[in-house]
Design a protein around this motif. Sequence first.
Motif, PDB file in Angstrom:
ATOM      1  N   GLU A  83       0.771  -1.247  -0.325  1.00 30.73           N
ATOM      2  CA  GLU A  83       0.077  -0.550  -0.193  1.00 30.73           C
ATOM      3  C   GLU A  83       0.787   1.210   0.088  1.00 30.73           C
ATOM      4  O   GLU A  83       0.631   2.177  -0.122  1.00 30.73           O
ATOM      5  CB  GLU A  83      -1.103  -0.128   1.468  1.00 30.73           C
ATOM      6  N   HIS A  84       1.555   1.057   0.535  1.00 29.20           N
ATOM      7  CA  HIS A  84       3.432   2.056   0.282  1.00 29.20           C
ATOM      8  C   HIS A  84       4.045   2.150  -0.851  1.00 29.20           C
ATOM      9  O   HIS A  84       3.842   3.660  -1.605  1.00 29.20           O
ATOM     10  CB  HIS A  84       4.333   2.112   1.818  1.00 29.20           C
ATOM     11  N   LEU A  85       4.361   0.931  -1.734  1.00 24.48           N
ATOM     12  CA  LEU A  85       5.441   1.142  -2.573  1.00 24.48           C
ATOM     13  C   LEU A  85       5.277  -0.082  -3.156  1.00 24.48           C
ATOM     14  O   LEU A  85       5.472  -1.345  -2.844  1.00 24.48           O
ATOM     15  CB  LEU A  85       6.934   1.212  -2.231  1.00 24.48           C
ATOM     16  N   ALA A  86       4.418  -0.280  -4.624  1.00 30.28           N
ATOM     17  CA  ALA A  86       4.100  -1.580  -5.011  1.00 30.28           C
ATOM     18  C   ALA A  86       5.023  -2.128  -6.228  1.00 30.28           C
ATOM     19  O   ALA A  86       5.658  -1.126  -6.967  1.00 30.28           O
ATOM     20  CB  ALA A  86       2.283  -2.004  -5.891  1.00 30.28           C
ATOM     21  N   LEU A  87       5.034  -3.354  -6.527  1.00 30.66           N
ATOM     22  CA  LEU A  87       6.238  -3.512  -7.545  1.00 30.66           C
ATOM     23  C   LEU A  87       5.285  -3.701  -9.001  1.00 30.66           C
ATOM     24  O   LEU A  87       4.421  -4.322  -8.327  1.00 30.66           O
ATOM     25  CB  LEU A  87       6.965  -4.678  -7.536  1.00 30.66           C
ATOM     26  N   LEU A  88       5.508  -3.356  -9.988  1.00 30.84           N
ATOM     27  CA  LEU A  88       4.118  -3.798 -11.005  1.00 30.84           C
ATOM     28  C   LEU A  88       4.860  -4.505 -12.191  1.00 30.84           C
ATOM     29  O   LEU A  88       5.672  -4.097 -12.680  1.00 30.84           O
ATOM     30  CB  LEU A  88       4.146  -2.538 -11.945  1.00 30.84           C
ATOM     31  N   ASP A  89       4.595  -5.225 -12.702  1.00 34.27           N
ATOM     32  CA  ASP A  89       4.585  -6.233 -14.011  1.00 34.27           C
ATOM     33  C   ASP A  89       4.743  -5.367 -14.494  1.00 34.27           C
ATOM     34  O   ASP A  89       4.008  -3.942 -14.948  1.00 34.27           O
ATOM     35  CB  ASP A  89       3.805  -6.939 -13.838  1.00 34.27           C
ATOM     36  N   THR A  90       4.639  -5.836 -16.254  1.00 37.48           N
ATOM     37  CA  THR A  90       4.656  -4.901 -17.789  1.00 37.48           C
ATOM     38  C   THR A  90       3.322  -3.718 -17.857  1.00 37.48           C
ATOM     39  O   THR A  90       3.024  -2.887 -18.216  1.00 37.48           O
ATOM     40  CB  THR A  90       5.055  -5.189 -18.796  1.00 37.48           C
ATOM     41  N   GLY A  91       2.402  -5.125 -17.726  1.00 36.80           N
ATOM     42  CA  GLY A  91       0.956  -4.919 -18.030  1.00 36.80           C
ATOM     43  C   GLY A  91       0.882  -3.430 -17.109  1.00 36.80           C
ATOM     44  O   GLY A  91      -0.430  -2.497 -17.007  1.00 36.80           O
ATOM     45  N   GLU A  92       1.397  -3.953 -15.205  1.00 38.71           N
ATOM     46  CA  GLU A  92       0.282  -2.496 -14.998  1.00 38.71           C
ATOM     47  C   GLU A  92       1.439  -1.540 -14.532  1.00 38.71           C
ATOM     48  O   GLU A  92       0.678  -0.436 -14.185  1.00 38.71           O
ATOM     49  CB  GLU A  92       0.458  -3.379 -13.448  1.00 38.71           C
TER      50      GLU A  92
END
Length: 468
Positions: A166-175
């Motif tokens: 909720e503070h720092l999210a890892l995103l994949d390519t799509g996100e």
Amino acid sequence: MGATLSGDPAGRYRELSHWLSTLDEPLTPRPALPGDADADVVIVGAGYTGLWTAYHLARAEPALRIIVLEKEIAGYGASGRNGGWCSALFPTSLTGLARRHGRDAAIAMQRALHETVREVGRVVAAEGIDCDWADGGTVTLARTGPQLARARAAVDEARAFGFGAEHLALLDTGEATARCAAEGVRGGTYTPHCAAVHPAKLVRGLARAVERLGVTIHERTPVTAIRAGSAVTVAGTVRAPVVVRATEGYTPALPGQRRTVAPVYSLMVATEPLPAETWARIGLAQRETFSDHRHVIIYGQRTADGRLAFGGRGAPYHFGSRVSPGYDREPRVFAALRRTLGELFPVLGPDVPVTHTWGGPLGVARDWAASVGFDRASGLAWAGGYVGDGVGSSNLAGRTLADLIRGERTELTTLPWVNHRSRRWEPEPLRWLAVNTALRVMTTADTTEMRTNRPSRRAKTLSRLLGN
Ligand SMILES: Cc1cc2nc3c(=O)[nH]c(=O)nc-3n(C[C@H](O)[C@H](O)[C@H](O)COP(=O)(O)OP(=O)(O)OC[C@H]3O[C@@H](n4cnc5c(N)ncnc54)[C@H](O)[C@@H]3O)c2cc1C
């Protein structure tokens, strides 16, 4: 210090940034200091730091006589020219803070910065400061293998200190692409702790809010010396038991302060308003601020009037910590920013439609650590060294200074940056060599990484040396 801008000053101030040029208000300077005066607190500099300090002091103690002295106009400095990220970023990493001050102090600092973004949003709403505030967070893209590794490392570090997705999210390519469809995105990170703002509307609105609280702002009043008990100007001296230095990148021009911070330039460009079809291809639908995980910082925002405002470092540091209006414009850096925008968003076409270019100095302490402090014995207070992260943290500084000056011990006054003192920068020519070499190594590292998709060892070593 030096001379104030000459000619038609209001017109000249508008040319300092896209933001100042789009203000719907006259930039006629407020009256200068007419002569000697007495106050309870005198603040030097009417950027965010000086004004937030005045704001919180005046709210807490309405009877205080507070005078702000500004060499040009409120918002003349970085506060009227920046990228408009009101973020919870801080120049020292959590790991760096924990190494110096312990794990709990690092966590407390990060929490206070998160809260600060919400606090600025609350004041902006309460004071009716219309600064195009958008709570979109920040997406930081990864476009190479090394950038992806740095994205993962940033998330790992956050988790190690107890900060979840909720503070720092890892995103994949799509996100990541769904938020910002730049070319070649392989992933990234997202934090909600950032709002996009029109920085000049924020600083100018804040100046008016401060005046409503009874604070006096004198513009076109350069301070020539700060001493215990007074701020000296050509027009007269303001005597006050508390003197606050809030001069950030301009600090080295004050007597005795040449090596306190190094003024490093950040430069920006803005495009013309882009059509809806272009925005449909780029995204940033929530007006997320955006960057990527390269070494030499780039930063951008989708403005309320549909432009891309985009900036980066990489301009040279000038010998002797000199600051001059001529250094705000560096054609080589503007060309590089335009090229980078075109690489990120090919939909902008081969001729990225840039309409504005500008820049300004920010302040960097020798140990890269921002600080805020008050020495009760001399009555001297200061805050700064935010590097490129002062839009949010200057508010935290202002609240903290208000507590320190009033002698209140609060959870703010025990944060690790309070009364921290960096050692001074080296004398020239070492300072010039060190800053410009660091900038060159980082720039080369980014180019090499883009080409080879492998991490640069020299940049890693340099990061370690900087303690970051
Ligand atoms: C191009 C650029 C982009 C940036 N982008 C971001 C961003 O997106 N997010 C972020 O968090 N930070 C960003 N920063 C940094 C941020 O703008 C600064 O950290 C912040 O504005 C500092 O506020 P300040 O009030 O301390 O300093 P300033 O805004 O520089 O104010 C200092 C004031 O002091 C006055 N002054 C100086 N000397 C004297 C004197 N002798 N007498 C009287 N007055 C004096 C100056 O005229 C000036 O108005 C950016 C900076 C730049 C230059």
